[in-house]
Design an enzyme around this catalytic site. Structure first.
Site, PDB file in Angstrom:
ATOM      1  N   HIS A 121       0.871  -1.179   0.000  1.00  0.00           N
ATOM      2  CA  HIS A 121       0.000   0.000   0.000  1.00  0.00           C
ATOM      3  C   HIS A 121       0.909   1.230   0.000  1.00  0.00           C
ATOM      4  CE1 HIS A 121      -2.778   2.955   1.820  1.00  0.00           C
ATOM      5  NE2 HIS A 121      -3.765   2.146   1.474  1.00  0.00           N
ATOM      6  N   ASP A 198       3.051  -4.383   8.041  1.00  0.00           N
ATOM      7  CA  ASP A 198       1.816  -3.638   7.821  1.00  0.00           C
ATOM      8  C   ASP A 198       0.654  -4.596   8.083  1.00  0.00           C
ATOM      9  OD1 ASP A 198      -0.437  -2.415   6.917  1.00  0.00           O
ATOM     10  OD2 ASP A 198       0.377  -1.853   4.949  1.00  0.00           O
ATOM     11  N   GLN A 201      -4.642  -4.782   7.144  1.00  0.00           N
ATOM     12  CA  GLN A 201      -5.685  -5.732   6.742  1.00  0.00           C
ATOM     13  C   GLN A 201      -5.585  -7.026   7.544  1.00  0.00           C
ATOM     14  OE1 GLN A 201      -8.108  -4.913   4.705  1.00  0.00           O
ATOM     15  NE2 GLN A 201      -7.259  -3.006   3.911  1.00  0.00           N
ATOM     16  N   LYS A 224     -10.324   0.146  10.565  1.00  0.00           N
ATOM     17  CA  LYS A 224     -10.605  -1.058   9.766  1.00  0.00           C
ATOM     18  C   LYS A 224     -10.969  -2.235  10.666  1.00  0.00           C
ATOM     19  CE  LYS A 224      -7.292   0.359   6.274  1.00  0.00           C
ATOM     20  NZ  LYS A 224      -7.964   0.707   5.026  1.00  0.00           N
ATOM     21  N   CYS A 360      -4.754   2.475  -3.680  1.00  0.00           N
ATOM     22  CA  CYS A 360      -3.539   2.972  -3.032  1.00  0.00           C
ATOM     23  C   CYS A 360      -2.369   2.010  -3.228  1.00  0.00           C
ATOM     24  CB  CYS A 360      -3.768   3.220  -1.541  1.00  0.00           C
ATOM     25  SG  CYS A 360      -5.016   4.446  -1.216  1.00  0.00           S
TER      26      CYS A 360
HETATM   27  N1  PMP Z   1      -1.876  -0.585   4.677  1.00  0.00           N
HETATM   28  C1  PMP Z   1      -2.890  -1.259   4.124  1.00  0.00           C
HETATM   29  C2  PMP Z   1      -2.656  -2.662   3.647  1.00  0.00           C
HETATM   30  C3  PMP Z   1      -4.139  -0.655   4.004  1.00  0.00           C
HETATM   31  O1  PMP Z   1      -5.151  -1.346   3.442  1.00  0.00           O
HETATM   32  C4  PMP Z   1      -4.312   0.677   4.464  1.00  0.00           C
HETATM   33  C5  PMP Z   1      -5.657   1.374   4.336  1.00  0.00           C
HETATM   34  N2  PMP Z   1      -6.232   1.288   3.080  1.00  0.00           N
HETATM   35  C6  PMP Z   1      -3.219   1.328   5.056  1.00  0.00           C
HETATM   36  C7  PMP Z   1      -2.024   0.671   5.140  1.00  0.00           C
HETATM   37  C8  PMP Z   1      -3.306   2.748   5.544  1.00  0.00           C
HETATM   38  O2  PMP Z   1      -4.241   2.888   6.562  1.00  0.00           O
HETATM   39  P1  PMP Z   1      -4.824   4.335   6.949  1.00  0.00           P
HETATM   40  O3  PMP Z   1      -5.359   4.929   5.668  1.00  0.00           O
HETATM   41  O4  PMP Z   1      -5.900   4.024   7.907  1.00  0.00           O
HETATM   42  O5  PMP Z   1      -3.732   5.140   7.509  1.00  0.00           O
END
Ligand code: PMP
Length: 402
Positions: A121, A198, A201, A224, A360
């Protein structure tokens, strides 16, 4: 075949409100709906009078600080961290990655390498990319095999003596597959590299044990995992946290200050400058209490069955091409000859909320030869009716677009 129902759907007023409004919510990987228990806790907190934390001796401040620190302890238990002080609150997962990339900057020297994977991401890519550019480091990218897993043989060739840090996703938000973390983390450890996972998810779909995982840092967002937004969690093992320099400066993170100098507190306080997200932390405490009351095996089985029904339905539709081999509660796909944005628009018009775009993870989508894809993602409140509504809407949209 019995219909797959969710015994927890009633606990989420947001999903019921959306349903009453004709909306089917299948975008939980972007953000999840919230349980009543969290809404009650937030309202209770503000209704009984809030106060700032850690700063005052008066009873409202003491009560709020206690609730705030109780949540730190609850997060530590949830992750099986050794102690509450290994939990740092940030304003989101993205902020936690940026914190790491700034707070570790002095660990790197010319010639050092940072290793990420091809499926990261942007939140776990850009902070490292920009750190590499600031310090003249090499950013190396672990390639994927044809199933969308990080290729271990190639990882063995890339992770080596120059690797100072490995930052990888546990569960891809696009491909929906678990990565071979134990092997990758062991490889990085063998070369003395720091490890960042990370878990944005991954934390949603399985209970985590950061000590068993053996990473130095583990990052996720509360929103999430059915908690409030505006709150990120950074776990760091005590000795790893001690390597982080303060990165933001302001109230409560210092020991002593004068006009020309200051000294700073140890983590977690030294990394939490200014007023932290008090309400979200207290709300997240209630979410964790709610989640702790559920039978994890039942939740897992529910998610597994629903995910299988999603994959089965997609596989029965002509022209649908899955991205990767998803093994957790989401699936990304394209439909040959149909643009993902047109499809998402028609689904949206029919009250089906799925995500379209590059999720993203633009470099990943590009490497797969797409400019975007649709993603359906499931929460523990979804049921088979939601999937039927999605597939009906998909069939209608495809009839129009083809
Ligand atoms: N890493 C992953 C795998 C994600 O799916 C996300 C959120 N889409 C993030 C990082 C970033 O999280 P946040 O937008 O809540 O900071």
């Amino acid at each position: 075949m019995p219909l797959i129902t969710s015994p927890w759907r009633q606990d989420f007023p947001g999903i019921l409100a959306l349903q009453a409004d004709g909306q089917t919510y299948l975008d939980s990987a972007a953000t999840a709906q919230k349980p009543q228990a969290m809404l009650d806790a937030l309202l209770d907190h503000y209704r009984h009078g809030t106060a700032n934390v850690h700063r005052a001796q008066h009873p409202p401040a003491e009560r709020t600080t206690r609730a705030f620190e109780d949540t730190r302890a609850a997060v530590a238990r949830w992750l099986n961290a050794a102690r509450p002080s290994e939990i740092v609150f940030t304003h989101g997962a993205t902020e936690a990655f940026n914190l790491l990339a700034y707070a570790l900057e002095s660990e790197f020297a010319a010639g050092d390498e940072i290793v990420i994977s091809a499926l990261e991401h942007h939140a776990n890519l850009l902070p490292w990319q920009q750190l590499a550019r600031r310090r003249g480091l090499a950013l190396r990218v672990l390639p994927l095999d044809e199933r969308g897993h990080i290729d271990l043989l190639q990882a063995q060739a890339i992770i080596g003596a120059n690797t100072r840090l490995l930052a990888i996703s546990q569960l891809s938000n696009v491909l929906g597959n678990r990565q071979p973390l134990p092997e990758l983390l062991a490889l990085a450890r063998r070369h003395g590299a720091l490890t960042v996972v990370d878990g944005a998810q991954g934390v949603v779909h399985a209970r985590q044990d950061v000590r068993a995982l053996g990473c130095d840092f583990y990052v996720f967002s509360s929103h999430k995992l059915y908690g409030p937004d505006g709150l990120g969690i950074l776990y760091g093992r005590e000795d790893a946290l001690a390597r982080l320099a303060p990165w933001q400066f302001g109230g409560e993170m210092l020991q002593e200050a004068d006009y020309q100098w200051a000294s700073f507190r140890a983590a977690p306080m030294g990394l939490e400058a200014g007023t932290p997200p008090i309400g979200p932390v207290i709300g997240f405490g209630a979410t964790l209490q709610y989640l702790s009351s559920l039978d994890p095996l039942r939740v897992q089985e529910h998610e597994r069955r629903l995910h299988q029904a999603l994959l089965d339905g997609l596989s029965q539709r002509r022209g649908v091409v899955l991205l990767g081999t998803p093994d957790s509660a989401l699936a990304s796909f394209i439909v040959q000859g149909v643009h993902h944005a047109d499809l998402a628009q028609l689904l949206g018009e029919q009250g089906v909320a799925v995500r379209s775009g590059s999720h993203c993870a633009m470099p990943l989508l590009r490497s797969l030869g797409h400019d975007g894809a649709l993603r359906v993602s499931l929460g523990l409140y979804n049921d088979e009716h939601d999937l039927r509504r999605f597939f009906d809407a998909l069939d209608q949209a495809l009839e129009i677009l083809r």
